[in-house]
Design a protein around this motif. Structure first.
Motif, mmCIF file in Angstrom:
data_model
loop_
_atom_site.group_PDB
_atom_site.id
_atom_site.type_symbol
_atom_site.label_atom_id
_atom_site.label_comp_id
_atom_site.label_asym_id
_atom_site.label_seq_id
_atom_site.Cartn_x
_atom_site.Cartn_y
_atom_site.Cartn_z
ATOM 1 N N MET A 159 20.095 -14.465 -15.596
ATOM 2 C CA MET A 159 19.255 -13.228 -15.494
ATOM 3 C C MET A 159 17.858 -13.466 -14.954
ATOM 4 N N MET A 160 17.292 -14.535 -14.887
ATOM 5 C CA MET A 160 16.008 -14.921 -14.380
ATOM 6 C C MET A 160 16.210 -15.022 -12.949
ATOM 7 N N THR A 161 17.370 -15.586 -12.267
ATOM 8 C CA THR A 161 17.662 -15.738 -11.169
ATOM 9 C C THR A 161 17.603 -14.362 -10.490
ATOM 10 N N ASP A 162 18.110 -13.388 -11.289
ATOM 11 C CA ASP A 162 18.371 -12.016 -10.995
ATOM 12 C C ASP A 162 16.735 -11.337 -10.754
ATOM 13 N N ILE A 163 16.148 -11.727 -11.404
ATOM 14 C CA ILE A 163 14.564 -11.101 -11.751
ATOM 15 C C ILE A 163 13.886 -11.895 -10.389
ATOM 16 N N ARG A 164 14.299 -12.970 -10.063
ATOM 17 C CA ARG A 164 13.433 -13.593 -8.827
ATOM 18 C C ARG A 164 13.836 -12.971 -7.647
ATOM 19 N N ASN A 165 15.206 -12.648 -7.528
ATOM 20 C CA ASN A 165 15.910 -12.190 -6.134
ATOM 21 C C ASN A 165 15.217 -10.652 -6.205
ATOM 22 N N LEU A 166 14.960 -9.889 -7.246
ATOM 23 C CA LEU A 166 14.490 -8.638 -7.336
ATOM 24 C C LEU A 166 13.110 -8.689 -6.968
ATOM 25 N N GLN A 167 12.189 -9.755 -7.325
ATOM 26 C CA GLN A 167 10.669 -9.925 -7.000
ATOM 27 C C GLN A 167 10.723 -10.186 -5.445
ATOM 28 N N ALA A 168 11.613 -11.106 -4.983
ATOM 29 C CA ALA A 168 11.634 -11.139 -3.380
ATOM 30 C C ALA A 168 12.032 -9.865 -2.502
ATOM 31 N N PHE A 169 12.830 -9.134 -3.171
ATOM 32 C CA PHE A 169 13.251 -7.559 -2.449
ATOM 33 C C PHE A 169 12.119 -6.816 -2.609
ATOM 34 N N ALA A 170 11.368 -6.726 -3.636
ATOM 35 C CA ALA A 170 9.893 -5.976 -4.003
ATOM 36 C C ALA A 170 9.171 -6.362 -2.884
ATOM 37 N N LEU A 171 8.805 -7.717 -2.770
ATOM 38 C CA LEU A 171 7.755 -8.085 -1.784
ATOM 39 C C LEU A 171 8.324 -7.502 -0.415
ATOM 40 N N CYS A 172 9.642 -7.262 -0.075
ATOM 41 C CA CYS A 172 9.964 -7.023 1.160
ATOM 42 C C CYS A 172 9.950 -5.495 1.578
ATOM 43 N N ILE A 173 10.385 -4.919 0.335
ATOM 44 C CA ILE A 173 10.290 -3.336 0.632
ATOM 45 C C ILE A 173 9.005 -2.561 0.480
ATOM 46 N N GLN A 174 7.954 -3.202 -0.538
ATOM 47 C CA GLN A 174 6.921 -2.677 -0.272
ATOM 48 C C GLN A 174 6.114 -2.917 0.950
ATOM 49 N N LYS A 175 6.441 -3.428 1.669
ATOM 50 C CA LYS A 175 5.694 -3.638 3.032
ATOM 51 C C LYS A 175 6.304 -2.781 4.147
ATOM 52 N N THR A 176 7.352 -2.129 3.915
ATOM 53 C CA THR A 176 8.191 -1.262 4.793
ATOM 54 C C THR A 176 8.123 0.077 4.388
ATOM 55 N N ASP A 177 9.302 0.253 3.222
ATOM 56 C CA ASP A 177 9.706 1.512 2.973
ATOM 57 C C ASP A 177 8.988 2.369 1.855
ATOM 58 N N ILE A 178 8.321 1.638 0.917
ATOM 59 C CA ILE A 178 7.514 2.212 -0.363
ATOM 60 C C ILE A 178 6.306 1.447 -0.439
ATOM 61 N N LYS A 179 5.124 2.344 -0.200
ATOM 62 C CA LYS A 179 3.873 1.848 -0.180
ATOM 63 C C LYS A 179 3.315 1.930 -1.781
ATOM 64 N N PHE A 180 4.002 0.843 -2.445
ATOM 65 C CA PHE A 180 3.858 0.757 -4.143
ATOM 66 C C PHE A 180 3.855 -0.789 -4.414
ATOM 67 N N ASP A 181 3.054 -1.155 -5.216
ATOM 68 C CA ASP A 181 2.679 -2.665 -5.568
ATOM 69 C C ASP A 181 4.199 -2.799 -6.651
ATOM 70 N N LEU A 182 5.325 -2.918 -6.026
ATOM 71 C CA LEU A 182 6.558 -3.278 -6.764
ATOM 72 C C LEU A 182 6.775 -4.653 -7.377
ATOM 73 N N PHE A 183 5.863 -5.493 -6.883
ATOM 74 C CA PHE A 183 5.892 -6.810 -7.300
ATOM 75 C C PHE A 183 5.299 -7.042 -8.714
ATOM 76 N N SER A 184 4.183 -6.377 -8.958
ATOM 77 C CA SER A 184 3.607 -6.190 -10.117
ATOM 78 C C SER A 184 4.715 -5.843 -11.348
ATOM 79 N N VAL A 185 5.257 -4.701 -10.886
ATOM 80 C CA VAL A 185 6.241 -4.117 -11.735
ATOM 81 C C VAL A 185 7.315 -5.330 -12.185
ATOM 82 N N THR A 186 7.565 -5.648 -11.235
ATOM 83 C CA THR A 186 8.805 -6.923 -11.377
ATOM 84 C C THR A 186 8.259 -8.026 -12.313
ATOM 85 N N LYS A 187 6.945 -8.429 -12.249
ATOM 86 C CA LYS A 187 6.412 -9.316 -13.042
ATOM 87 C C LYS A 187 6.446 -8.842 -14.298
ATOM 88 N N GLU A 188 6.258 -7.654 -14.650
ATOM 89 C CA GLU A 188 6.052 -7.471 -16.079
ATOM 90 C C GLU A 188 7.565 -7.014 -16.686
#
Length: 345
Positions: free
Chosen positions: A1-30
């Motif tokens: 499960m935690m591996t999935d979260i890490r992958n989600l965090q990496a994806f969040a860092l990518c997508i917030q720089k391109t498609d969605i201008k939102f701090d998704l990484f902080s959301v995944t940390k919570e």
């Protein structure tokens, strides 16, 4: 499960720089933090009892039912709900319970346990909210009729009141109101289950969110902008009418009400507020509030009722700010009929 979260965090860092201008990484940390709490059942017991006591003591009738824990049968490792006369697997036990009226109830419970590492709670008789339509049909109730509409409104009122009180009065709230955790009981009473995910907001964020609730309820763009700053939500704008768009963004993020004829908000659409105002920094602590509002919105869409939780929460927000010395009594608004805010889709 935690591996999935890490992958989600990496994806969040990518997508917030391109498609969605939102701090998704902080959301995944919570999310990472909250998932870790899911397996701490002693914490869940304490949270359930704290919320149950608060709701029962602060209302003539609690807006939602909260299961009662049988103290002493809990550890951090294993968690079982004992259901009256329904057997699982393992060894049979007879548990003696005391009801509020002093009468005794024997629960014939069969369950698997490991060294008595068990959490036992009241059995609440109800139907999952997702099967509410089927249950109405079984009873000959027209799901689109007046009786069904009234029941649905009562369900949303109960949930909205409970969450308004939890979030704005104490800041300690059940943070996982997805449909699987909601039962509908006799008389349209609502039961809220599973206290593995709870959040305890610091007073600064609780009162800052109360200010934002008033701004949204009043459709006040200046106050909405100020509230975002107070909450620590850092934004960057590329539009001319920044304050009005900020209000729209706030209502999109933290209110349940949808524009007429709309049943789903699309963050990728060209006219989406997030396309015009980017959220560079979003406090992790606020994610549970954001998620709760969106789950309530999803429930309202499923029930076919469009309403504003901000308008419903206005008196609670005013009370919280008044008690904190941040609002004068003369500025408080009396809402005589909060039910008028409910509208059919």
């Amino acid at each position: 499960m935690m591996t999935d979260i890490r992958n989600l965090q990496a994806f969040a860092l990518c997508i917030q720089k391109t498609d969605i201008k939102f701090d998704l990484f902080s959301v995944t940390k919570e999310m990472e933090k909250q998932i870790g709490y899911e397996f701490d059942f002693l914490r869940e017991v304490n949270a359930m009892e704290r919320i149950r006591r608060f709701l029962y003591e602060n209302n003539k009738k609690t807006p939602v039912l909260v299961p009662r824990v049988l103290q002493g049968l809990a550890t951090r490792q294993v968690h079982f709900v004992v259901i009256l006369h329904i057997a699982c697997t393992g060894n049979e036990e007879w548990l003696l319970r005391q009801r509020d009226d002093g009468s005794q109830l024997l629960l014939n419970a069969t369950f698997t346990y490991l060294n008595r590492r068990v959490l036992v709670m009241d059995y609440i008789d109800g139907v999952p909210i997702l099967t509410l339509g089927d249950e109405m049909a079984k009873r000959g109730i027209n799901p689109g009729g007046k009786m069904a509409t009234s029941a649905k409104q009562n369900i949303l009122k109960s949930l909205t009141l409970a969450y308004g009180q939890m979030i704005l009065k104490t800041g300690f709230f059940h943070a996982d109101p997805h449909p699987g955790n909601i039962l509908i009981c006799k008389g349209s009473e609502v039961a809220l289950l599973d206290y593995g995910q709870v959040k305890d907001l610091p007073d600064q964020l609780r009162l800052g969110f109360a200010d934002l609730v008033l701004a949204m309820a009043d459709s006040n763009p200046v106050k909405a902008t100020e509230s975002y700053r107070e909450l620590g939500i850092d934004t960057v704008s590329n539009c001319k009418n920044e304050q009005q768009e900020m209000l729209r963004l706030a209502q999109t993020m933290f209110d349940t009400k949808l524009p007429p004829g709309v049943v789903m908000l699309q963050p990728f659409s060209e006219d989406a507020s997030i396309k015009k105002i980017g959220v560079q920094s979003f406090p992790e602590e606020l994610f549970s509030v954001l998620r709760t509002v969106h789950l309530l919105r999803g429930l309202s869409v499923g029930l076919g009722i469009n309403y504003s939780c901000a308008e419903q929460w206005r008196p609670i927000a005013e009370e919280a700010l008044y008690n904190a010395g941040r609002l004068k009594g003369a500025n408080r608004t009396k809402v005589s009929n909060p039910g008028r805010f409910f509208r059919r889709y």
